[in-house]
Write a protein that holds these residues in place. Structure first.
Motif, short mmCIF file in Angstrom:
data_model
loop_
_atom_site.label_atom_id
_atom_site.label_comp_id
_atom_site.label_asym_id
_atom_site.label_seq_id
_atom_site.Cartn_x
_atom_site.Cartn_y
_atom_site.Cartn_z
N VAL A 59 0.84 -1.21 0.00
CA VAL A 59 0.00 0.00 0.00
C VAL A 59 0.86 1.25 0.00
O VAL A 59 0.58 2.22 -0.71
CB VAL A 59 -0.99 -0.01 1.19
N ALA A 60 1.94 1.24 0.76
CA ALA A 60 2.85 2.40 0.81
C ALA A 60 3.41 2.71 -0.57
O ALA A 60 3.48 3.89 -0.96
CB ALA A 60 3.97 2.15 1.81
N VAL A 61 3.80 1.69 -1.31
CA VAL A 61 4.30 1.89 -2.67
C VAL A 61 3.18 2.45 -3.55
O VAL A 61 3.38 3.38 -4.33
CB VAL A 61 4.88 0.58 -3.25
N PHE A 62 1.98 1.91 -3.39
CA PHE A 62 0.84 2.36 -4.19
C PHE A 62 0.52 3.84 -3.95
O PHE A 62 0.30 4.60 -4.89
CB PHE A 62 -0.39 1.49 -3.88
N VAL A 63 0.51 4.25 -2.68
CA VAL A 63 0.18 5.66 -2.38
C VAL A 63 1.38 6.57 -2.47
O VAL A 63 1.25 7.79 -2.45
CB VAL A 63 -0.53 5.84 -1.01
N GLY A 64 2.59 5.99 -2.57
CA GLY A 64 3.79 6.77 -2.81
C GLY A 64 4.52 7.29 -1.59
O GLY A 64 5.50 8.02 -1.73
N ASP A 65 4.11 6.86 -0.38
CA ASP A 65 4.78 7.38 0.81
C ASP A 65 4.41 6.51 2.01
O ASP A 65 3.24 6.48 2.41
CB ASP A 65 4.34 8.83 1.05
N PRO A 66 5.37 5.83 2.63
CA PRO A 66 5.05 5.00 3.79
C PRO A 66 4.51 5.81 4.97
O PRO A 66 3.81 5.27 5.83
CB PRO A 66 6.37 4.32 4.13
N GLY A 67 4.82 7.10 5.02
CA GLY A 67 4.32 7.95 6.10
C GLY A 67 2.82 8.19 6.03
O GLY A 67 2.24 8.74 6.97
N ARG A 68 2.18 7.79 4.96
CA ARG A 68 0.73 7.98 4.81
C ARG A 68 -0.10 6.86 5.44
O ARG A 68 -1.31 6.99 5.58
CB ARG A 68 0.37 8.10 3.34
N ILE A 69 0.53 5.75 5.77
CA ILE A 69 -0.21 4.62 6.34
C ILE A 69 -0.76 5.03 7.70
O ILE A 69 -0.05 5.56 8.55
CB ILE A 69 0.68 3.37 6.47
N ARG A 70 -2.05 4.78 7.91
CA ARG A 70 -2.70 5.22 9.15
C ARG A 70 -3.28 4.08 9.98
O ARG A 70 -3.35 4.18 11.20
CB ARG A 70 -3.85 6.21 8.83
#
Length: 131
Positions: free
Chosen positions: A65-76
């Protein structure tokens, strides 16, 4: 330019559990449970050898998912159920689908199967911020 996401978007991520992955992950995580590093203990436990730590498998799902959204910091938020162990030399394919977008949060459902088509994670839901 910011990427846009839509309900129904899909993604795929593949990871291979090499022979040493359980040992590497044990060193990184501190999880030295013998079922992950000693084949004889794994056999005695009825596992037919060593298995990968579940949190490594979960980490790979989050990575998808982090790769898909482009930023691991976005995972909630993350939730999943482990359904089958991953073994050394397994190739795990993570397939995700955007199931909801509300305000600045995207929800994905992620499946993970090994090369035999057996599910190793079920009911995985990963949420990420997109705003």
């Amino acid at each position: 330019m910011a990427r846009t996401f839509q309900v129904g978007d899909t993604f795929t991520h593949v990871r291979e559990c090499d022979l040493y992955r359980p040992i590497y992950y044990a060193g990184a995580s501190g999880d030295f449970n013998p079922i992950h590093i000693d084949p004889e203990v794994g056999k005695v436990a009825g596992l037919d050898g060593v298995i990968l730590q579940g949190l490594c498998t979960l980490g790979w799902a989050v990575e998808a998912v982090a790769v898909f959204v482009g930023d691991p910091g976005r995972i909630r938020k993350v939730k999943a159920r482990f359904s089958r162990p991953v073994r050394p030399e397994d190739v795990v394919t993570f397939e995700g689908k955007v199931t909801a977008i509300e305000a600045d949060r995207l929800t994905t459902e992620v499946t993970a199967t090994n090369q035999r088509g057996e599910a190793v994670l079920k009911g995985a839901v990963v949420e990420a911020s997109i705003g």
